[in-house]
Design a protein around this motif. Structure first.
Motif, PDB file in Angstrom:
ATOM      1  N   GLY A 226       0.627  -1.213  -0.068  1.00 39.33           N
ATOM      2  CA  GLY A 226      -0.061  -0.038   0.000  1.00 39.33           C
ATOM      3  C   GLY A 226       0.925   1.232   0.103  1.00 39.33           C
ATOM      4  N   GLY A 227       2.136   1.232   0.204  1.00 41.37           N
ATOM      5  CA  GLY A 227       3.055   2.240   0.526  1.00 41.37           C
ATOM      6  C   GLY A 227       3.921   2.332   1.686  1.00 41.37           C
ATOM      7  N   MET A 228       5.132   2.272   1.683  1.00 42.55           N
ATOM      8  CA  MET A 228       5.997   2.212   2.851  1.00 42.55           C
ATOM      9  C   MET A 228       6.595   3.270   3.249  1.00 42.55           C
ATOM     10  SD  MET A 228       5.870  -1.108   3.513  1.00 42.55           S
ATOM     11  CE  MET A 228       7.122  -1.274   4.674  1.00 42.55           C
ATOM     12  N   GLY A 229       6.233   4.478   2.558  1.00 43.13           N
ATOM     13  CA  GLY A 229       6.696   5.668   3.138  1.00 43.13           C
ATOM     14  C   GLY A 229       6.546   6.674   1.942  1.00 43.13           C
ATOM     15  N   ALA A 230       6.727   7.828   2.375  1.00 44.31           N
ATOM     16  CA  ALA A 230       6.502   8.989   1.479  1.00 44.31           C
ATOM     17  C   ALA A 230       6.995  10.120   1.750  1.00 44.31           C
ATOM     18  CB  ALA A 230       5.078   9.229   1.089  1.00 44.31           C
ATOM     19  N   TYR A 231       7.585  11.315   0.993  1.00 38.92           N
ATOM     20  CA  TYR A 231       7.864  12.425   1.346  1.00 38.92           C
ATOM     21  C   TYR A 231       7.385  13.570   0.387  1.00 38.92           C
ATOM     22  CZ  TYR A 231      11.276  11.906  -2.520  1.00 38.92           C
ATOM     23  OH  TYR A 231      11.703  11.751  -3.661  1.00 38.92           O
ATOM     24  N   SER A 232       7.451  14.811   0.801  1.00 38.13           N
ATOM     25  CA  SER A 232       7.010  16.002   0.194  1.00 38.13           C
ATOM     26  C   SER A 232       7.837  17.203   0.470  1.00 38.13           C
ATOM     27  CB  SER A 232       5.283  16.278   0.663  1.00 38.13           C
ATOM     28  OG  SER A 232       4.926  17.644  -0.045  1.00 38.13           O
ATOM     29  N   PRO A 233       8.282  18.127  -0.517  1.00 41.23           N
ATOM     30  CA  PRO A 233       7.871  17.813  -1.766  1.00 41.23           C
ATOM     31  C   PRO A 233       8.817  16.832  -2.599  1.00 41.23           C
ATOM     32  CG  PRO A 233       9.328  19.906  -1.592  1.00 41.23           C
ATOM     33  CD  PRO A 233       9.071  19.465  -0.086  1.00 41.23           C
ATOM     34  N   ALA A 234       8.268  16.455  -3.709  1.00 41.73           N
ATOM     35  CA  ALA A 234       9.118  15.438  -4.663  1.00 41.73           C
ATOM     36  C   ALA A 234       9.985  16.417  -5.688  1.00 41.73           C
ATOM     37  CB  ALA A 234       8.309  14.464  -5.282  1.00 41.73           C
ATOM     38  N   PRO A 235      11.340  16.236  -5.547  1.00 43.96           N
ATOM     39  CA  PRO A 235      11.900  17.166  -6.416  1.00 43.96           C
ATOM     40  C   PRO A 235      11.898  16.781  -7.695  1.00 43.96           C
ATOM     41  CG  PRO A 235      13.337  16.107  -4.629  1.00 43.96           C
ATOM     42  CD  PRO A 235      11.959  15.508  -4.625  1.00 43.96           C
ATOM     43  N   VAL A 331       7.934   7.551   7.268  1.00 44.40           N
ATOM     44  CA  VAL A 331       8.303   6.109   7.225  1.00 44.40           C
ATOM     45  C   VAL A 331       7.319   5.321   7.929  1.00 44.40           C
ATOM     46  CG1 VAL A 331      10.311   4.618   7.947  1.00 44.40           C
ATOM     47  CG2 VAL A 331      10.785   6.946   7.130  1.00 44.40           C
ATOM     48  N   VAL A 332       7.021   4.151   7.013  1.00 41.22           N
ATOM     49  CA  VAL A 332       5.857   3.162   7.575  1.00 41.22           C
ATOM     50  C   VAL A 332       6.695   2.421   8.201  1.00 41.22           C
ATOM     51  CG1 VAL A 332       4.426   1.429   6.853  1.00 41.22           C
ATOM     52  CG2 VAL A 332       4.058   3.706   5.821  1.00 41.22           C
ATOM     53  N   LEU A 333       6.157   1.978   9.498  1.00 41.70           N
ATOM     54  CA  LEU A 333       6.745   0.612  10.458  1.00 41.70           C
ATOM     55  C   LEU A 333       5.659  -0.262  10.290  1.00 41.70           C
ATOM     56  CD1 LEU A 333       7.921   2.249  13.738  1.00 41.70           C
ATOM     57  CD2 LEU A 333       8.950   2.489  11.598  1.00 41.70           C
ATOM     58  N   ALA A 334       6.008  -1.389   9.635  1.00 37.96           N
ATOM     59  CA  ALA A 334       5.219  -2.512   8.992  1.00 37.96           C
ATOM     60  C   ALA A 334       5.498  -3.738   9.969  1.00 37.96           C
ATOM     61  CB  ALA A 334       5.360  -2.801   7.662  1.00 37.96           C
ATOM     62  N   ALA A 335       4.684  -4.678   9.869  1.00 37.11           N
ATOM     63  CA  ALA A 335       4.816  -5.999  10.622  1.00 37.11           C
ATOM     64  C   ALA A 335       5.418  -6.867   9.673  1.00 37.11           C
ATOM     65  CB  ALA A 335       3.487  -6.494  10.886  1.00 37.11           C
ATOM     66  N   GLY A 378      -2.454  -4.712  12.276  1.00 40.37           N
ATOM     67  CA  GLY A 378      -2.408  -4.831  10.519  1.00 40.37           C
ATOM     68  C   GLY A 378      -0.888  -4.701  10.077  1.00 40.37           C
ATOM     69  N   GLY A 379      -0.884  -4.852   8.679  1.00 38.15           N
ATOM     70  CA  GLY A 379       0.354  -4.931   8.182  1.00 38.15           C
ATOM     71  C   GLY A 379       1.065  -3.628   8.148  1.00 38.15           C
ATOM     72  N   ARG A 380       0.569  -2.769   7.896  1.00 37.39           N
ATOM     73  CA  ARG A 380       1.164  -1.366   7.961  1.00 37.39           C
ATOM     74  C   ARG A 380       0.910  -0.852   9.417  1.00 37.39           C
ATOM     75  NH1 ARG A 380       0.463   2.630   2.883  1.00 37.39           N
ATOM     76  NH2 ARG A 380      -1.783   1.689   3.191  1.00 37.39           N
ATOM     77  N   VAL A 381       1.947  -0.563  10.315  1.00 37.14           N
ATOM     78  CA  VAL A 381       1.405  -0.471  11.638  1.00 37.14           C
ATOM     79  C   VAL A 381       1.249   1.079  12.028  1.00 37.14           C
ATOM     80  CG1 VAL A 381       2.098  -0.983  14.328  1.00 37.14           C
ATOM     81  CG2 VAL A 381       2.226  -2.618  12.537  1.00 37.14           C
ATOM     82  N   LEU A 382       2.640   1.627  11.754  1.00 34.59           N
ATOM     83  CA  LEU A 382       2.409   3.148  12.224  1.00 34.59           C
ATOM     84  C   LEU A 382       3.207   4.011  11.089  1.00 34.59           C
ATOM     85  CD1 LEU A 382       4.488   2.593  15.747  1.00 34.59           C
ATOM     86  CD2 LEU A 382       2.054   3.013  15.278  1.00 34.59           C
ATOM     87  N   GLY A 383       3.031   5.270  11.036  1.00 36.98           N
ATOM     88  CA  GLY A 383       3.514   6.260  10.105  1.00 36.98           C
ATOM     89  C   GLY A 383       4.467   7.159  10.782  1.00 36.98           C
ATOM     90  N   VAL A 384       5.624   6.901  11.077  1.00 40.24           N
ATOM     91  CA  VAL A 384       6.391   8.015  11.921  1.00 40.24           C
ATOM     92  C   VAL A 384       6.558   9.228  10.905  1.00 40.24           C
ATOM     93  CG1 VAL A 384       8.669   8.351  12.816  1.00 40.24           C
ATOM     94  CG2 VAL A 384       7.542   6.205  13.191  1.00 40.24           C
ATOM     95  N   THR A 385       6.359  10.279  11.072  1.00 41.36           N
ATOM     96  CA  THR A 385       6.178  11.658  10.252  1.00 41.36           C
ATOM     97  C   THR A 385       7.067  12.584  10.788  1.00 41.36           C
ATOM     98  OG1 THR A 385       3.981  10.783   9.534  1.00 41.36           O
ATOM     99  CG2 THR A 385       4.960  12.743   8.644  1.00 41.36           C
ATOM    100  N   ALA A 386       7.925  13.283  10.104  1.00 43.32           N
ATOM    101  CA  ALA A 386       8.760  14.554  10.496  1.00 43.32           C
ATOM    102  C   ALA A 386       8.647  15.712   9.656  1.00 43.32           C
ATOM    103  CB  ALA A 386      10.292  13.841  10.913  1.00 43.32           C
ATOM    104  N   ASP A 409       8.663  -8.265  15.443  1.00 43.20           N
ATOM    105  CA  ASP A 409       8.656  -8.185  13.956  1.00 43.20           C
ATOM    106  C   ASP A 409       8.377  -6.802  13.388  1.00 43.20           C
ATOM    107  OD1 ASP A 409       8.413 -10.826  14.329  1.00 43.20           O
ATOM    108  OD2 ASP A 409       6.411 -10.933  14.454  1.00 43.20           O
ATOM    109  N   LYS A 410       9.072  -5.664  13.946  1.00 41.54           N
ATOM    110  CA  LYS A 410       9.007  -4.643  13.257  1.00 41.54           C
ATOM    111  C   LYS A 410       9.988  -4.383  12.003  1.00 41.54           C
ATOM    112  CE  LYS A 410      11.586  -0.384  14.475  1.00 41.54           C
ATOM    113  NZ  LYS A 410      12.126   0.585  15.080  1.00 41.54           N
ATOM    114  N   TYR A 411       9.173  -3.833  10.871  1.00 38.67           N
ATOM    115  CA  TYR A 411       9.998  -3.828   9.729  1.00 38.67           C
ATOM    116  C   TYR A 411       9.897  -2.550   9.170  1.00 38.67           C
ATOM    117  CZ  TYR A 411      11.248  -4.303   4.888  1.00 38.67           C
ATOM    118  OH  TYR A 411      11.787  -3.777   3.670  1.00 38.67           O
ATOM    119  N   MET A 412      10.996  -1.895   8.730  1.00 37.49           N
ATOM    120  CA  MET A 412      10.952  -0.515   7.872  1.00 37.49           C
ATOM    121  C   MET A 412      11.946  -0.611   6.778  1.00 37.49           C
ATOM    122  SD  MET A 412      12.510   2.542  10.263  1.00 37.49           S
ATOM    123  CE  MET A 412      13.482   1.580  11.648  1.00 37.49           C
ATOM    124  N   ARG A 413      11.799   0.102   5.771  1.00 32.82           N
ATOM    125  CA  ARG A 413      12.618   0.596   4.526  1.00 32.82           C
ATOM    126  C   ARG A 413      13.574   1.685   5.137  1.00 32.82           C
ATOM    127  NH1 ARG A 413      10.281   0.867  -1.625  1.00 32.82           N
ATOM    128  NH2 ARG A 413      12.570   2.314  -1.644  1.00 32.82           N
TER     129      ARG A 413
END
Ligand code: AMP
Ligand code: GLY
Length: 423
Positions: A226-235, A331-335, A378-386, A409-413
């Motif tokens: 569904g998406g493992m992370g995102a940022y803004s703006p995109a250069p 950054v999405v922290l997934a299971a 759930g699969g995507r557990v948290l979205g740490v955003t800064a 079982d924490k996993y992140m890119r």
């Protein structure tokens, strides 16, 4: 105002967080919500796609605005049902929602509105489709027409893969009715970005660009998620290109739907690819992206309820959006195991510690609150955003905060934002 948010992901937690800041808000409800939304409003145990139950809830709680998080209720007619109740819905009616609910509808609308997109053909007959792919060059993209939880797009590298995709969709019917019709299209090459706009049926106001990371593995490897992370703006889509890009990919769609008497109110999300021949639309979504919503809302300074009301009341023309200059990263922290099988019910710790940096917010997605403990759910557990002064600063704060959070079982890119740094 009493506001109901429909949905249960990280996107909905960030919407609840932002809406909660509005002086226009009286009571906030989330159906069904998650462990994060429970701290901001009242979670109500009603499924996001149970339209009759949502309508009952709207009457009972005297709701003045419904904000649709995911696409399914919109495709199923949530906004139309609310319209009959005279309750505004931030999100389009089922006709316009086909932009996301049907790839065939979306491609034909792009063709009519002259929006740049990949060349395509539509097939309802398996043998005709088979005949067609036998004569094509590869790679080639095979898409199920309907909603398939993000799994309905196959980029076939050779004929065998295309055949298998067709067989799965049209014969084995792994996506049910969603795969009865397929779109086969040219494979485009380039970098992707998401471009979202608030729309009131006639006018629109642009959000800054963002970039999702769809694959599970670093350097964009492994299966789609569904998406493992995102940022803004995109250069790849800088601010000085927003207006001209919107004229190509947003205005023609809004104009066309208005002319058809089906005005689009809500968020129009264009999934773009920047090819050697210029920008092309891969897909439209009819809602905020998840996780793009999280970093985008961190940058919005305006009262989002005011903007949403301007959309549903058709008076967006006079509205401007105040956007922070900061860069934001989520950054999405997934299971571990996601997007396949994964465990649930593990205790999450460290969220408060992660939020000790005032520029960090932890949005919850697959969580539930039980006996004062936050558990994975759930699969995507948290979205740490800064937020940060620039991409590097935002990434640094984000990963420092993400490292303070623990669950089994924490996993992140580790590479969310790297593509932007290279630019
Ligand atoms: P969609 O649901 O149509 O956005 O497709 C999901 C993902 O598949 C996109 O984000 C792209 O990474 C990829 N994709 C879709 N269509 C194409 C295409 N025509 N060429 C290359 N990649 C594509
Ligand atoms: N992050 C992609 C989506 O929401 O569709």
């Amino acid at each position: 105002m009493n506001i109901l948010i429909v949905g249960s992901g990280g996107r909905e937690h960030s919407l609840a967080w932002k809406i909660k800041q509005s002086p226009l808000l009286k009571n906030l409800y989330i159906a069904p919500g998650n462990g994060g939304t429970a701290t901001l409003g009242t979670n109500i145990d009603v499924d996001a796609d149970d339209i009759p139950a949502i309508i009952r809830l709207v009457r009972e709680k005297e709701i003045n605005l419904v904000v649709a998080g995911p696409e399914l209720p919109l495709v199923l007619g949530l906004a139309d049902a609310l319209d009959r109740e005279k309750i505004p819905c931030f999100g389009p009616g089922s006709y316009a929602a086909q932009l996301e609910g049907s790839k065939v509808f979306s491609k034909f609308l792009m063709e009519k509105a002259e929006v740049p997109t990949a060349a395509f053909k539509v097939f309802e007959d398996y043998h005709q489709a088979l005949d067609y792919i036998n004569k094509q060059t590869y790679p080639l993209v095979v898409k199920a027409d309907g909603l398939a939880a993000g799994k309905g797009v196959i980029i076939a590298q050779n004929r065998e893969e295309a055949k298998e995709a067709l067989h799965d969709m049209m014969v084995k019917q792994v996506f049910g009715k969603a795969g009865e019709i397929v779109v086969i299209e040219e494979a485009l090459q380039g970098e992707e970005a998401s471009f979202l706009a608030f729309c009131d049926g006639h006018d629109f106001v642009l959000l800054p660009s963002s970039q999702d990371h769809k694959r599970i593995g670093e350097n964009d490897t492994g299966p789609n998620t569904g998406g493992m992370g995102a940022y803004s703006p995109a250069p790849i889509l800088p601010a000085e290109k927003y207006e001209e890009t919107a004229e190509l990919v947003i205005r023609p769609i809004i104009q066309h739907l208005e002319e058809m008497g089906r005005p689009f109110k809500g968020i129009l999300y264009a999934g773009l690819m920047f090819t050697a021949e210029g920008v092309k639309v891969l897909e439209y979504n009819v809602r905020f992206g998840d996780p793009e919503c999280q970093p985008l809302l961190m940058r919005v300074e305006s009262d989002i309820v005011e903007v949403m009301m301007a959309c549903v009341e058709g008076r967006l023309g006079k509205t401007t959006l105040d956007i922070r200059q900061d860069t934001s990263v989520c950054v999405v922290l997934a299971a571990d195991g996601y997007p396949g099988k994964y465990a649930k019910g593990n205790v999450i710790t460290g969220i408060e510690d992660a939020e000790s940096d005032p520029k960090v917010k932890v949005f919850q997605a697959g969580t539930k609150l039980e006996n004062d403990q936050i558990l994975t759910n759930g699969g995507r557990v948290l979205g740490v955003t800064a937020l940060g002064n620039d991409l590097e600063d935002a990434m640094d704060r984000c990963y420092k905060a993400a490292d303070k959070i623990n669950f089994a079982d924490k996993y992140m890119r580790r590479d969310i934002g790297q593509k932007g740094l290279k630019k």
